[in-house]
Design a protein around this motif. Structure first.
Motif, short mmCIF file in Angstrom:
data_model
loop_
_atom_site.label_atom_id
_atom_site.label_comp_id
_atom_site.label_asym_id
_atom_site.label_seq_id
_atom_site.Cartn_x
_atom_site.Cartn_y
_atom_site.Cartn_z
N SER A 9 0.64 -1.69 0.18
CA SER A 9 -0.01 -0.45 -0.04
C SER A 9 0.84 1.24 -0.26
CB SER A 9 -1.20 0.23 1.15
OG SER A 9 -2.46 -1.45 1.59
N ALA A 10 2.05 1.12 0.47
CA ALA A 10 2.39 2.24 0.79
C ALA A 10 3.32 2.35 -0.06
CB ALA A 10 3.88 2.19 2.07
N LEU A 11 3.97 1.48 -1.01
CA LEU A 11 4.23 2.03 -2.67
C LEU A 11 3.76 1.93 -3.25
CD1 LEU A 11 6.62 -1.39 -2.13
CD2 LEU A 11 7.57 1.16 -2.67
N LEU A 12 2.92 2.11 -3.46
CA LEU A 12 1.38 1.62 -4.22
C LEU A 12 1.24 3.36 -3.52
CD1 LEU A 12 -0.24 1.44 -6.77
CD2 LEU A 12 -2.00 0.15 -4.74
N LEU A 13 1.20 3.34 -2.73
CA LEU A 13 0.61 5.38 -2.81
C LEU A 13 1.79 6.21 -3.73
CD1 LEU A 13 -1.38 7.39 -2.02
CD2 LEU A 13 0.30 7.32 0.61
N VAL A 15 3.76 5.50 -5.46
CA VAL A 15 4.15 5.36 -7.52
C VAL A 15 3.03 6.20 -8.26
CG1 VAL A 15 4.18 4.12 -8.56
CG2 VAL A 15 5.38 3.18 -7.30
N THR A 16 1.85 6.47 -7.15
CA THR A 16 1.09 7.18 -7.76
C THR A 16 0.55 8.76 -8.00
OG1 THR A 16 -0.94 5.11 -6.93
CG2 THR A 16 -1.42 7.72 -7.58
N THR A 20 1.72 11.11 -10.68
CA THR A 20 0.40 12.33 -10.78
C THR A 20 1.79 13.38 -11.66
OG1 THR A 20 -1.22 11.41 -9.72
CG2 THR A 20 -1.15 13.36 -9.67
N TYR A 21 2.79 13.16 -10.65
CA TYR A 21 3.69 14.93 -10.97
C TYR A 21 3.96 14.86 -12.21
CZ TYR A 21 6.98 18.06 -9.98
OH TYR A 21 7.83 18.93 -10.51
N ALA A 22 4.86 12.97 -12.48
CA ALA A 22 5.32 13.20 -14.21
C ALA A 22 4.25 13.97 -14.80
CB ALA A 22 5.89 12.37 -14.12
N ALA A 23 2.59 13.55 -14.58
CA ALA A 23 2.41 13.38 -15.94
C ALA A 23 1.84 15.38 -16.22
CB ALA A 23 0.35 13.19 -15.61
N PHE A 24 2.11 15.42 -14.97
CA PHE A 24 1.81 17.29 -15.03
C PHE A 24 3.44 18.18 -15.06
CE2 PHE A 24 -0.99 16.78 -10.88
CZ PHE A 24 -1.94 17.80 -11.92
N TYR A 25 4.39 17.38 -15.13
CA TYR A 25 5.69 17.39 -15.67
C TYR A 25 6.14 17.44 -17.00
CZ TYR A 25 10.91 16.55 -16.29
OH TYR A 25 11.77 15.62 -16.87
N LEU A 26 5.26 16.25 -17.30
CA LEU A 26 5.39 16.05 -18.74
C LEU A 26 4.69 17.17 -19.66
CD1 LEU A 26 5.42 12.70 -19.41
CD2 LEU A 26 7.33 14.17 -19.43
N ASN A 27 3.82 18.08 -19.13
CA ASN A 27 2.93 18.86 -20.01
C ASN A 27 3.06 20.24 -19.64
OD1 ASN A 27 1.55 17.39 -21.98
ND2 ASN A 27 0.60 16.89 -20.24
#
Length: 89
Positions: A9-13, A15-16, A20-27
């Protein structure tokens, strides 16, 4: 078994959060961060949606994104986007 679930659960959190930051970063793009009526003083990196742009008021969405992802934004600006373009005027 319960310990594995907590670790997963901690790893999933994490990674999420980073994804999510990577999606903002790429744009994202460099935005004007300091200017006056006659010239642009400097640019700063801005992931998509974090900053409203010059001469626009910040919204609640901008503030929430900024505060939520501040640790990753600081790392990004320190290690990846640490050389903004020079103003041409």
């Amino acid at each position: 078994m319960r310990k594995h679930w907590k670790i997963f659960s901690a790893l999933l959190l994490i990674v999420t959060y980073v994804s999510t930051y990577a999606a903002f970063y790429l744009n994202g793009s460099y935005q004007v961060s300091a200017c006056d009526n006659t010239r642009i003083w400097e640019y700063s990196w801005a992931p998509c949606g974090f900053f409203p742009g010059p001469y626009k008021a910040s919204t609640y969405k901008n503030k929430v994104l900024f505060c939520t992802f501040l640790p990753l934004l600081v790392l990004d600006m320190k290690f990846i986007h640490n050389n903004p373009p020079k103003p041409t005027n």
